[in-house]
Design a protein around this motif. Sequence first.
Motif, mmCIF file in Angstrom:
data_model
loop_
_atom_site.group_PDB
_atom_site.id
_atom_site.type_symbol
_atom_site.label_atom_id
_atom_site.label_comp_id
_atom_site.label_asym_id
_atom_site.label_seq_id
_atom_site.Cartn_x
_atom_site.Cartn_y
_atom_site.Cartn_z
ATOM 1 N N ARG A 1 24.743 36.376 -31.120
ATOM 2 C CA ARG A 1 24.881 34.919 -31.062
ATOM 3 C C ARG A 1 26.276 34.509 -30.604
ATOM 4 O O ARG A 1 26.448 33.507 -29.913
ATOM 5 C CB ARG A 1 24.619 34.302 -32.438
ATOM 6 N N ALA A 2 27.270 35.311 -31.018
ATOM 7 C CA ALA A 2 28.657 35.000 -30.657
ATOM 8 C C ALA A 2 29.008 35.467 -29.251
ATOM 9 O O ALA A 2 30.123 35.212 -28.778
ATOM 10 C CB ALA A 2 29.600 35.646 -31.665
ATOM 11 N N GLY A 3 28.069 36.155 -28.579
ATOM 12 C CA GLY A 3 28.322 36.634 -27.235
ATOM 13 C C GLY A 3 29.207 37.869 -27.186
ATOM 14 O O GLY A 3 29.819 38.166 -26.159
ATOM 15 N N VAL A 4 29.271 38.603 -28.314
ATOM 16 C CA VAL A 4 30.157 39.766 -28.396
ATOM 17 C C VAL A 4 29.438 41.048 -28.000
ATOM 18 O O VAL A 4 29.893 41.804 -27.150
ATOM 19 C CB VAL A 4 30.745 39.891 -29.819
ATOM 20 N N CYS A 5 28.308 41.330 -28.636
ATOM 21 C CA CYS A 5 27.527 42.528 -28.335
ATOM 22 C C CYS A 5 26.148 42.366 -28.949
ATOM 23 O O CYS A 5 25.879 41.380 -29.642
ATOM 24 C CB CYS A 5 28.211 43.796 -28.856
ATOM 25 N N ALA A 6 25.272 43.334 -28.710
ATOM 26 C CA ALA A 6 23.883 43.231 -29.189
ATOM 27 C C ALA A 6 23.657 43.955 -30.503
ATOM 28 O O ALA A 6 22.526 44.023 -30.984
ATOM 29 C CB ALA A 6 22.937 43.768 -28.126
ATOM 30 N N LYS A 7 24.690 44.499 -31.124
ATOM 31 C CA LYS A 7 24.534 45.240 -32.369
ATOM 32 C C LYS A 7 24.117 44.304 -33.503
ATOM 33 O O LYS A 7 24.631 43.203 -33.634
ATOM 34 C CB LYS A 7 25.833 45.945 -32.740
ATOM 35 N N LEU A 8 23.197 44.804 -34.337
ATOM 36 C CA LEU A 8 22.739 44.043 -35.495
ATOM 37 C C LEU A 8 23.582 44.400 -36.720
ATOM 38 O O LEU A 8 24.137 45.496 -36.807
ATOM 39 C CB LEU A 8 21.271 44.350 -35.780
ATOM 40 N N ALA A 9 23.660 43.467 -37.659
ATOM 41 C CA ALA A 9 24.474 43.677 -38.860
ATOM 42 C C ALA A 9 24.089 44.956 -39.590
ATOM 43 O O ALA A 9 24.946 45.773 -39.943
ATOM 44 C CB ALA A 9 24.345 42.467 -39.787
ATOM 45 N N LEU A 10 22.795 45.149 -39.819
ATOM 46 C CA LEU A 10 22.346 46.328 -40.564
ATOM 47 C C LEU A 10 22.607 47.612 -39.805
ATOM 48 O O LEU A 10 22.845 48.657 -40.411
ATOM 49 C CB LEU A 10 20.860 46.189 -40.915
ATOM 50 N N GLU A 11 22.565 47.552 -38.480
ATOM 51 C CA GLU A 11 22.893 48.738 -37.679
ATOM 52 C C GLU A 11 24.351 49.142 -37.878
ATOM 53 O O GLU A 11 24.703 50.312 -37.718
ATOM 54 C CB GLU A 11 22.653 48.454 -36.197
#
Length: 304
Positions: free
Chosen positions: A232-242
């Motif tokens: 959402r912030a446009g930083v990367c596609a990593k998910l929190a749980l990952e």
Amino acid sequence: MKVRVLGSGAGGGFPQWNCNCHNCARLRQGSLRGSPRTQSSIAVSSDGAHWVLFNASPDIRTQLEHFPAAYPRHGVRDSGIKAIILIDSQIDHTTGLLTLRESTRPLEIYCSEMVRQDLSTGFPLFPLLEHYCGVNYHPVPLDGSGFTIPGIEDLRFYSHALKSKAPPYSPHRQAPHDGDNIGVIVERISTGRKLYYAPGLGEIEPHVRAAMESADCVLVDGTFWHQDEMERAGVCAKLALEMGHLPQAGPGGMVEVLKALPAARKILIHINNTNPILDEDSAERKTLEAAAIEVAYDGLELDL
């Protein structure tokens, strides 16, 4: 028990040096009601003179300069910091050990075997420090059993393994081991009052929930609000749980977990620069306030 939050931010702090996200940009511009944060670390003591440091962030020198209780008091070289507990081997929790190399005696470091391995191989801080002050390594139990630290009166520590992630540099990043990340209960022996500290927490396992329910204050992972916050912030596609962090929002999220706890104080720490709760006027911050959940800030002091 006295607790000092030395740093309350996630890796990179807030604002992060190379980040122009919605939060970082507005903080620099003065249009966000919020506070800068250094990378996460706390110190605990029973007498206000002898302290245990939890993690050693890259910001440790600045943090200790703003913490008079840690100033040298005896002789030319001294410190109120008597021992260090490492929650994990993440760079943002261990790089500060290099600053502490100027100690006149070996650093008393308590950590898991997995953290010791990472800091002896992939990120070899322990061998490096042997050329300076040296390290006295003390293994911590992972079964919840208690241990004490010499010179730290009236405090007992209980540590257990958490579901989270080893650092990206770790040889077993994709093959988690018990001890990659730990949670710690700090108990004041004379009163039975307890703090639960877990700045990196990916899952509320039964032993974690029991520890949280037993504590008078929980100081836990507040890294991300949304599971897909980085995208959402446009930083990367990593998910929190990952990345090993339980997000606050949604079913089973940290807000839901904390609302159900009896603890007198519930505090989020290790806040990522993208998290909307850093904006004190945000809807997300108001959600926390309605649930009596606090957001840690640098310099916060607790007396349990």
